[in-house]
Design an enzyme around this catalytic site. Structure first.
Site, PDB file in Angstrom:
ATOM      1  N   ASP A 237      46.260  48.206  49.482  1.00 49.15           N
ATOM      2  CA  ASP A 237      45.542  48.554  48.663  1.00 49.15           C
ATOM      3  C   ASP A 237      44.797  49.727  49.025  1.00 49.15           C
ATOM      4  OD1 ASP A 237      44.621  49.575  45.951  1.00 49.15           O
ATOM      5  OD2 ASP A 237      42.764  47.648  46.176  1.00 49.15           O
TER       6      ASP A 237
ATOM      7  N   GLY B 220      41.265  51.596  47.458  1.00 54.69           N
ATOM      8  CA  GLY B 220      40.212  51.221  47.657  1.00 54.69           C
ATOM      9  C   GLY B 220      39.953  50.075  47.264  1.00 54.69           C
TER      10      GLY B 220
ATOM     11  N   SER C  58      48.746  51.805  45.323  1.00 56.35           N
ATOM     12  CA  SER C  58      46.942  52.269  45.246  1.00 56.35           C
ATOM     13  C   SER C  58      46.977  52.693  43.371  1.00 56.35           C
ATOM     14  CB  SER C  58      46.602  53.243  45.751  1.00 56.35           C
ATOM     15  OG  SER C  58      45.432  53.780  45.103  1.00 56.35           O
ATOM     16  N   ASN C  59      46.255  52.352  42.581  1.00 53.85           N
ATOM     17  CA  ASN C  59      46.042  52.695  41.460  1.00 53.85           C
ATOM     18  C   ASN C  59      45.134  53.694  41.528  1.00 53.85           C
ATOM     19  OD1 ASN C  59      47.905  50.496  40.237  1.00 53.85           O
ATOM     20  ND2 ASN C  59      46.072  49.648  39.319  1.00 53.85           N
TER      21      ASN C  59
ATOM     22  N   ASP D 132      42.110  43.682  46.591  1.00 55.69           N
ATOM     23  CA  ASP D 132      41.166  43.275  46.754  1.00 55.69           C
ATOM     24  C   ASP D 132      40.699  42.691  44.300  1.00 55.69           C
ATOM     25  OD1 ASP D 132      38.079  46.143  44.784  1.00 55.69           O
ATOM     26  OD2 ASP D 132      40.608  46.035  45.646  1.00 55.69           O
TER      27      ASP D 132
END
Length: 209
Positions: A17, A19, A117-118, A176
């Site tokens: 990921d 962020g 990533s979103n 996360d």
């Protein structure tokens, strides 16, 4: 949440990921910027911002920035311009996560690295230019706004696994958010819940990297 069992030679690829794993995120900076433009306190905006359907459609690339910002004018109750919204929206990026760059550099010498990533088009344009060095360690970056799929949806993981071309259990995924970890494990990936860069370092050490 239980830790995965990691061992040397247990992975063919690493999937990160962005962020709060690779790039530091501070939404308070976004709120402070918007509030300054609106002439109000950030606390006025906190409870009005939601990650509901409009937010998710923006991350799936179904609507553009202008439509998203128009929705924010209504939900936040502030009359900001698109440029003011964009300034605050991109202020969310607070640099690289401490110590992550050397970890990625070392890992990339051993096996292919990918990111998932979103995110949305505005953020992609910003971080792709601002963080070229650290993002250069990834062979490919899968973006929800490009593939039209978001974590933790099963189809999102399936898409990425197919593109990587490795068995899911041999892809170690770092994220996360607990819901994204659970979603990844449900699709067979080996997933590491990241609370700090130390979790990444420990997982890489367990993998013999």
């Amino acid at each position: 949440m239980t830790r995965p069992l990691l061992a040397p030679d247990a992975a063919d690829a690493l999937l990160f990921d962005l962020g709060r794993v690779v790039l530091d995120i501070d939404f308070n900076k976004t709120l402070a910027c918007w509030a300054a433009h609106a002439g109000c306190q950030p606390a006025h905006l906190v409870g009005r911002f939601t990650r509901g359907e409009i937010y998710q459609r923006h991350e799936r690339g179904e609507i553009g920035d202008a439509e998203f910002f128009a929705a924010l004018r209504t939900s936040l109750g502030v009359e900001l311009t698109d440029d003011q919204f964009l300034e605050g929206w991109n202020a969310i990026f607070a640099g690289e996560m401490p110590g992550i760059a050397p970890l990625l550099a070392r890992a990339a010498q051993r096996m292919p690295l990918y990111a998932f990533s979103n995110t949305n088009g505005a953020h992609v344009e910003h971080f792709s230019q601002a963080y070229t060095d650290v993002l250069g360690h990834f062979r490919e970056i899968f973006l929800s706004s490009t593939i039209g799929l978001r974590k933790p949806d099963a189809a999102a993981y399936d898409h990425v696994v197919k593109a990587i071309g490795a068995p899911p259990k041999r892809i170690v995924f770092f994220d996360d958010l607990a819901e994204n970890i659970e979603g990844a494990r449900a699709r067979g990936l080996t997933a590491v819940h990241v609370r700090s860069p130390d979790d990444v370092a420990e997982a890489l050490a367990a993998l013999g990297i």
